[in-house]
Motif scaffolding. Structure first.
Motif, short mmCIF file in Angstrom:
data_model
loop_
_atom_site.label_atom_id
_atom_site.label_comp_id
_atom_site.label_asym_id
_atom_site.label_seq_id
_atom_site.Cartn_x
_atom_site.Cartn_y
_atom_site.Cartn_z
N ASP A 129 0.81 -1.06 -0.26
CA ASP A 129 -0.05 0.26 -0.02
C ASP A 129 0.85 1.25 0.00
OD1 ASP A 129 -2.49 -1.67 0.48
OD2 ASP A 129 -1.83 -1.43 2.37
N GLY A 130 2.34 1.10 0.22
CA GLY A 130 3.01 2.76 0.35
C GLY A 130 4.18 1.48 0.44
N MET A 131 5.17 2.64 0.10
CA MET A 131 6.68 2.45 0.28
C MET A 131 6.89 4.08 0.95
SD MET A 131 9.72 1.16 -2.81
CE MET A 131 9.06 -0.62 -2.73
N TRP A 132 7.93 3.80 1.73
CA TRP A 132 8.93 4.76 2.55
C TRP A 132 10.14 4.83 1.70
CZ3 TRP A 132 3.91 5.05 3.37
CH2 TRP A 132 3.23 6.40 4.02
N ALA A 133 11.06 5.84 1.59
CA ALA A 133 12.33 6.34 1.40
C ALA A 133 12.37 6.06 3.09
CB ALA A 133 12.73 7.31 1.10
N VAL A 134 13.61 5.10 3.41
CA VAL A 134 14.53 5.15 4.70
C VAL A 134 15.61 5.08 4.38
CG1 VAL A 134 12.37 3.87 6.31
CG2 VAL A 134 14.45 2.93 4.90
N THR A 135 16.34 5.88 5.58
CA THR A 135 18.34 5.91 5.40
C THR A 135 18.74 5.88 6.67
OG1 THR A 135 19.65 7.36 4.79
CG2 THR A 135 18.36 7.84 6.41
N PRO A 136 19.95 4.70 6.40
CA PRO A 136 20.55 4.66 8.23
C PRO A 136 21.31 6.00 8.05
CG PRO A 136 21.69 3.79 5.38
CD PRO A 136 20.35 3.93 5.63
N PHE A 137 21.30 6.96 7.44
CA PHE A 137 22.66 8.18 7.34
C PHE A 137 21.26 8.64 8.74
CE2 PHE A 137 22.97 12.43 6.56
CZ PHE A 137 24.94 12.51 7.37
N VAL A 138 21.65 9.55 10.27
CA VAL A 138 20.79 10.03 10.68
C VAL A 138 21.52 11.15 11.44
CG1 VAL A 138 20.14 9.62 12.71
CG2 VAL A 138 20.50 8.04 11.81
N GLU A 139 21.21 12.09 10.62
CA GLU A 139 21.14 13.18 10.92
C GLU A 139 20.44 14.43 11.80
OE1 GLU A 139 22.05 16.86 8.58
OE2 GLU A 139 19.92 15.88 7.59
N ASP A 140 18.66 14.58 11.99
CA ASP A 140 17.66 14.37 12.17
C ASP A 140 18.19 14.95 14.15
OD1 ASP A 140 14.94 15.52 13.52
OD2 ASP A 140 14.64 15.08 10.66
N GLU A 141 17.66 16.55 14.08
CA GLU A 141 17.69 16.11 15.29
C GLU A 141 16.62 15.92 16.42
OE1 GLU A 141 16.96 20.09 15.78
OE2 GLU A 141 18.88 20.96 15.29
N LYS A 142 15.45 15.17 15.57
CA LYS A 142 14.20 14.27 16.14
C LYS A 142 13.95 12.93 14.75
CE LYS A 142 12.54 17.96 19.48
NZ LYS A 142 11.90 18.67 19.94
N PRO A 143 14.94 12.32 15.13
CA PRO A 143 14.51 11.05 14.03
C PRO A 143 13.61 10.16 14.37
CG PRO A 143 16.58 10.67 15.35
CD PRO A 143 16.01 12.08 15.63
N LEU A 144 12.54 9.69 13.16
CA LEU A 144 11.82 8.96 13.18
C LEU A 144 12.08 7.77 13.09
CD1 LEU A 144 8.07 8.15 13.83
CD2 LEU A 144 8.33 8.47 11.54
N TRP A 145 12.50 6.62 13.39
CA TRP A 145 13.10 5.49 13.74
C TRP A 145 12.22 4.98 13.09
CZ3 TRP A 145 17.81 4.33 14.00
CH2 TRP A 145 18.78 5.95 14.57
N VAL A 146 12.34 3.97 11.91
CA VAL A 146 11.69 2.77 11.27
C VAL A 146 11.97 1.02 11.80
CG1 VAL A 146 11.24 2.28 8.88
CG2 VAL A 146 11.27 4.22 9.51
N GLU A 147 11.45 0.46 12.08
CA GLU A 147 11.26 -0.62 12.12
C GLU A 147 10.94 -1.54 10.97
OE1 GLU A 147 8.84 -3.64 15.26
OE2 GLU A 147 10.26 -2.38 16.59
N THR A 148 11.58 -2.47 10.55
CA THR A 148 10.57 -3.10 9.72
C THR A 148 11.24 -4.88 10.24
OG1 THR A 148 13.41 -2.92 8.81
CG2 THR A 148 11.91 -1.42 8.33
N ASP A 149 10.15 -5.90 9.15
CA ASP A 149 10.86 -7.37 9.27
C ASP A 149 12.02 -7.27 7.73
OD1 ASP A 149 9.76 -7.23 6.90
OD2 ASP A 149 7.88 -7.97 7.99
N GLY A 150 11.81 -9.12 8.39
CA GLY A 150 12.73 -9.26 7.41
C GLY A 150 12.89 -9.26 5.78
N ASP A 151 11.88 -8.97 5.14
CA ASP A 151 11.34 -8.14 4.38
C ASP A 151 11.44 -6.90 4.39
OD1 ASP A 151 10.84 -11.22 3.33
OD2 ASP A 151 9.13 -11.11 4.21
N MET A 152 11.57 -6.47 4.57
CA MET A 152 11.79 -4.53 5.11
C MET A 152 10.57 -4.11 5.21
SD MET A 152 14.63 -2.88 5.02
CE MET A 152 14.97 -1.66 4.11
N ARG A 153 8.93 -5.10 5.21
CA ARG A 153 7.98 -4.66 5.73
C ARG A 153 7.85 -3.36 6.69
NH1 ARG A 153 3.05 -5.77 8.51
NH2 ARG A 153 1.30 -5.85 7.35
N ILE A 154 7.12 -2.25 6.94
CA ILE A 154 7.88 -1.93 7.74
C ILE A 154 6.39 -2.24 9.25
CG2 ILE A 154 7.22 0.99 9.02
CD1 ILE A 154 8.26 2.18 6.24
N THR A 155 6.40 -2.33 10.44
CA THR A 155 6.38 -2.95 11.38
C THR A 155 5.84 -1.72 12.91
OG1 THR A 155 7.59 -3.52 12.66
CG2 THR A 155 6.59 -5.29 10.91
#
Length: 234
Positions: A129-155
């Motif tokens: 239903d959707g695809m989020w661009a995520v990044t391992p590069f963290v520079e935001d002061e208040k980042p939103l962390w994204v939890e995924t399963d082994g198939d990169m599905r956001i949980t």
């Protein structure tokens, strides 16, 4: 493919640091940030581009009147001051064409080739239903962390990191217009903040996938401008 840009913030931090132009018109390598996004979207098969600016950004509104898009690309400009990016998104949803779309904030900076691959992946895979661009590069002061399963599905979306955490949200969201119903419920229920809308999508059972891009940055401070220019050139 439809695209939307949230450019309704005040850019107060940049102004306090001596940047005279409104944030959407801050130039990166000679090109205003908002126009850079519009041109990238054009090259990624845009059918429409919808942009929201606040009521005080008369200079931005006037600039958008001068931008000429290729024939067939519809431009929708909403002028509205909103309390949050989620509310800005809701205002945009009133004018956006139905179907798949990609939403981003005006100060989200990525390499065009990375973005093009991301959009191609979203359009090619109809299983989500959707695809989020995520990044391992963290520079935001208040980042939103994204939890995924082994198939990169956001949980889950989390405010805090954890030992196995790998990705933060890149501020780029591709989804279908089915998400508008969840957005409407968030507005009706008094939900605040874009990250809580994202949590509402997970709670509603939306199948969201994460697409990793090695680096995405934001322009929040004057010092970020030079960094963004060098990043785009790299």
């Amino acid at each position: 493919m439809n695209y939307a840009i949230i450019a309704a913030g005040e850019g107060s931090r940049l102004a306090q640091e001596g940047v005279a132009k409104p944030k959407p018109l801050v130039e990166l390598n000679g090109e205003p940030m908002v126009e850079r996004l519009m041109r990238i979207f054009e090259r990624c098969n845009a059918e429409s581009i919808s942009i929201i600016v606040n009521e005080y950004m008369t200079e931005v509104r006037q600039f958008l009147d001068t931008v000429k898009l290729r024939p067939g690309v519809e431009l929708n400009v909403v002028v509205k001051t909103t309390p949050s990016s989620m509310h800005s998104f809701w205002e945009l949803s009133r004018v956006m064409k139905p179907g798949k779309f990609c939403l981003t904030t005006v100060d989200t900076i990525f390499r065009e080739q990375d973005f093009a691959r991301y959009i191609a992946a979203f359009e090619a895979d109809a299983s989500h239903d959707g695809m989020w661009a995520v990044t391992p590069f963290v520079e935001d002061e208040k980042p939103l962390w994204v939890e995924t399963d082994g198939d990169m599905r956001i949980t889950a979306f989390r405010d805090q990191s954890w030992p196995e955490a790998k990705y933060v949200s890149g501020g780029v969201y591709a989804m279908t217009d089915a998400a508008f119903k969840v957005l409407d419920k968030c507005i009706e229920g008094g939900v605040q903040r874009m990250r809580n809308f994202q949590r509402a999508l997970v709670d509603a059972g939306f199948n969201l996938k994460a697409y990793s891009i090695d680096k995405i940055i934001d322009v929040d401070h004057a010092s970020d401008i030079d960094v963004a220019e060098q990043f785009i050139k790299s």
